[in-house]
Scaffold this motif. Structure first.
Motif, mmCIF file in Angstrom:
data_model
loop_
_atom_site.group_PDB
_atom_site.id
_atom_site.type_symbol
_atom_site.label_atom_id
_atom_site.label_comp_id
_atom_site.label_asym_id
_atom_site.label_seq_id
_atom_site.Cartn_x
_atom_site.Cartn_y
_atom_site.Cartn_z
ATOM 1 N N SER A 70 0.837 -1.208 0.000
ATOM 2 C CA SER A 70 0.000 0.000 0.000
ATOM 3 C C SER A 70 0.865 1.248 0.000
ATOM 4 C CB SER A 70 -0.921 -0.005 1.222
ATOM 5 O OG SER A 70 -1.809 -1.103 1.176
ATOM 6 N N SER A 74 0.918 3.635 -3.222
ATOM 7 C CA SER A 74 0.535 5.028 -2.997
ATOM 8 C C SER A 74 1.642 5.971 -3.453
ATOM 9 C CB SER A 74 0.233 5.242 -1.506
ATOM 10 O OG SER A 74 -0.145 6.566 -1.251
ATOM 11 N N ALA A 172 -1.201 5.888 3.948
ATOM 12 C CA ALA A 172 -2.116 4.789 3.613
ATOM 13 C C ALA A 172 -1.903 3.602 4.544
ATOM 14 C CB ALA A 172 -1.915 4.374 2.156
ATOM 15 N N VAL A 175 -3.193 4.416 8.196
ATOM 16 C CA VAL A 175 -4.647 4.316 8.343
ATOM 17 C C VAL A 175 -5.072 2.850 8.360
ATOM 18 C CG1 VAL A 175 -6.867 4.902 7.293
ATOM 19 C CG2 VAL A 175 -5.026 6.585 7.307
ATOM 20 N N LEU A 195 -7.456 3.640 -0.228
ATOM 21 C CA LEU A 195 -6.426 4.469 0.390
ATOM 22 C C LEU A 195 -5.266 4.699 -0.570
ATOM 23 C CD1 LEU A 195 -6.564 2.861 3.915
ATOM 24 C CD2 LEU A 195 -6.920 5.284 3.435
ATOM 25 N N ALA A 198 -6.207 7.336 -3.988
ATOM 26 C CA ALA A 198 -6.935 8.489 -3.480
ATOM 27 C C ALA A 198 -6.771 9.693 -4.395
ATOM 28 C CB ALA A 198 -6.437 8.840 -2.092
ATOM 29 N N VAL A 402 -7.693 11.781 4.780
ATOM 30 C CA VAL A 402 -7.315 10.361 4.801
ATOM 31 C C VAL A 402 -8.251 9.543 5.669
ATOM 32 C CG1 VAL A 402 -4.878 10.816 4.305
ATOM 33 C CG2 VAL A 402 -5.638 10.697 6.685
ATOM 34 N N TRP A 403 -8.941 10.204 6.614
ATOM 35 C CA TRP A 403 -9.852 9.460 7.493
ATOM 36 C C TRP A 403 -11.250 9.335 6.909
ATOM 37 C CZ3 TRP A 403 -7.226 6.805 10.760
ATOM 38 C CH2 TRP A 403 -5.967 7.281 11.147
ATOM 39 N N LEU A 405 -11.481 8.412 3.548
ATOM 40 C CA LEU A 405 -11.319 7.405 2.497
ATOM 41 C C LEU A 405 -11.782 6.005 2.893
ATOM 42 C CD1 LEU A 405 -7.836 8.596 1.208
ATOM 43 C CD2 LEU A 405 -9.993 8.758 -0.037
ATOM 44 N N PRO A 406 -11.542 5.550 4.151
ATOM 45 C CA PRO A 406 -11.987 4.192 4.503
ATOM 46 C C PRO A 406 -13.487 3.983 4.383
ATOM 47 C CG PRO A 406 -10.387 4.976 6.108
ATOM 48 C CD PRO A 406 -10.747 6.145 5.243
#
Length: 438
Positions: A70, A74, A172, A175, A195, A198, A402-403, A405-406
């Motif tokens: 990841s 990324s 990524a 998270v 993630l 993105a 970023v929080w 995206l999940p």
């Protein structure tokens, strides 16, 4: 999409009428400029690989290899997007522009201690030899990062950009670590491709805020690890202390990142324990105490920043537009897949709280994703309503986005490839059609 379109059209009318928005392509800080570049093919290749193989690999890879994959994917995605603008404009020259940190590095060369002690004396525009906008707008931890790189022989725009790319891409993985604790490994694996792919990577490469996002995300990840049930008291305390040290560093990278406390709060709500709180607070206090001993007090710097903020275009940019324009930027950052996932997350808050009260110990599944998403939305709402984020939030809000995206993990698995394609298309279209300012 309708909301973003209305905000964009309204912004164009306002900008043409009185030039008060100070952006040429509202709500984004960008200029119209369709173009191709050396990153076009790599970005398309990474996007295709993640869309086609990402969900399968996310299910099958061993956990540690998934974290590394990841991070690497990324990084490849972010670098590919940055190179669409070319090496100099897209990478090496980003952090050498007139408002950026590297312009101030030389001022720490002879007497860094004295420069740090006098840091707040150069924040205001009418102060002698005032700092460039980004240095003045952040605590000294931000510029000191690049001073440190320079002292290691890694000075200049290219090394600074590579630092931000390498660290920023690790968000990524951070998270994912948090997701595994609060939502379980299955949910974390479902979120992994989102993630990686993105749309926020357009602005993370190359921006110091991408680096800030990663530091904040790893502080949360360590905090979540400290909350795991069954962890010995000593290991929990040591992990929480490390989380606090990173949190303290986060607070001295960007004033706005005080809001990141919403995510550890969500983790505590999930874990139903206060055990890591004291060692984490001690770690943050140690970092803060170090800066105070060196001559910088966070609160004094923040008060001066507010004054400096309204010495610039913020006093002209209309709050009534940007309170909505910022939210449209958040849609660009998180992408339509995350927005669709957020709709699902917000549709069942009552069930979430019931499940969190009655569930047995262990990961909370989809409810853990909801907690993190709500924390992300709370941070964005607080930043938006504060009036201290009028425009340019596609960069400034990277640590918050970023929080969000999940939440895409809540979408039906059969639709993941289609939503991943939408995420990739958003980023590729923006980066090829516009010359973004960050």
């Amino acid at each position: 999409m309708l909301f973003v379109a209305v905000v964009a059209v309204t912004g164009v009318f306002i900008q043409r009428a009185d030039d008060s928005l100070y952006v040429e392509w509202p709500p984004l800080y960008a200029d119209w400029g369709p173009h191709l570049g050396p990153g076009t093919v790599p970005a398309l290749a990474v996007a295709a690989a993640v869309v086609v193989r990402g969900p399968l690999l996310a299910r099958r890879l061993p956990w540690r290899r998934l974290l590394l994959a990841s991070w690497g994917a990324s990084l490849a995605w972010t670098l590919g997007l940055a190179l669409i603008d070319g090496w100099q404009r897209g990478v090496a020259g980003r952090l050498t522009a007139k408002h950026e940190y590297l312009l101030a590095v030389h001022r720490f060369a002879d007497a860094p201690g004295a420069t740090l002690r006098d840091f707040t004396g150069h924040i205001l525009l009418d102060s002698p030899d005032h700092w460039p906008a980004h240095v003045a707008g952040h605590p000294p931890g931000a510029v000191l990062t690049f001073v440190g790189l320079d002292h290691l022989g890694l000075g200049g725009g290219a090394w600074a950009a590579l630092w931000c790319l390498l660290t920023g891409a690790s968000a990524a993985a951070a998270v994912l670590v948090t997701l595994r604790v609060v939502a379980g490994e299955r949910v974390a694996r479902r979120a992994a491709p989102f993630l990686v792919l993105a749309p926020s990577a357009v602005w993370a490469g190359v921006s110091a805020d991408g680096y800030f996002a990663a530091v904040a995300a790893w502080s949360v990840a360590l905090f979540a690890l400290a909350c795991r049930p069954g962890l010995s008291r000593r290991r929990s305390a040591a992990t929480a202390l490390a989380a606090g040290l990173l949190l303290g560093a986060t607070l001295h990278l960007s004033y706005g990142l005080v809001l990141i406390a919403a995510v550890p709060a969500a983790v505590l709500l999930y874990a139903r324990t206060l055990r890591p709180l004291l060692p984490a607070a001690a770690g943050a206090a140690l970092v803060t105490g170090g800066f105070v001993a060196a001559g910088f007090w966070w609160w004094e710097g923040y008060q001066l920043l507010v004054e400096r903020y309204y010495q610039g275009v913020a006093r002209i940019r209309p709050y009534g537009y940007w309170v909505w324009g910022n939210l449209a930027n958040a849609v660009f950052l998180a992408g339509l897949a995350a927005v669709a996932g957020l709709r699902r997350a917000l549709a069942a808050p009552a069930g979430t709280w019931r499940a969190l009260r009655t569930r047995p110990a262990g990961p909370a599944g989809a409810y853990g994703v909801v907690l993190l998403a709500v924390a992300g939305l709370c941070m964005i709402a607080a930043a938006d309503l504060s009036g201290m984020s009028k425009a340019e939030t596609e960069r400034i809000w990277l640590p918050f986005a970023v929080w969000l995206l999940p939440a895409a993990a809540l979408l039906p698995a059969r639709d993941h490839r289609r939503w991943l394609a939408v995420q990739a298309a958003t980023a590729i279209a923006v980066n090829h059609a516009l010359l973004t300012g960050w």
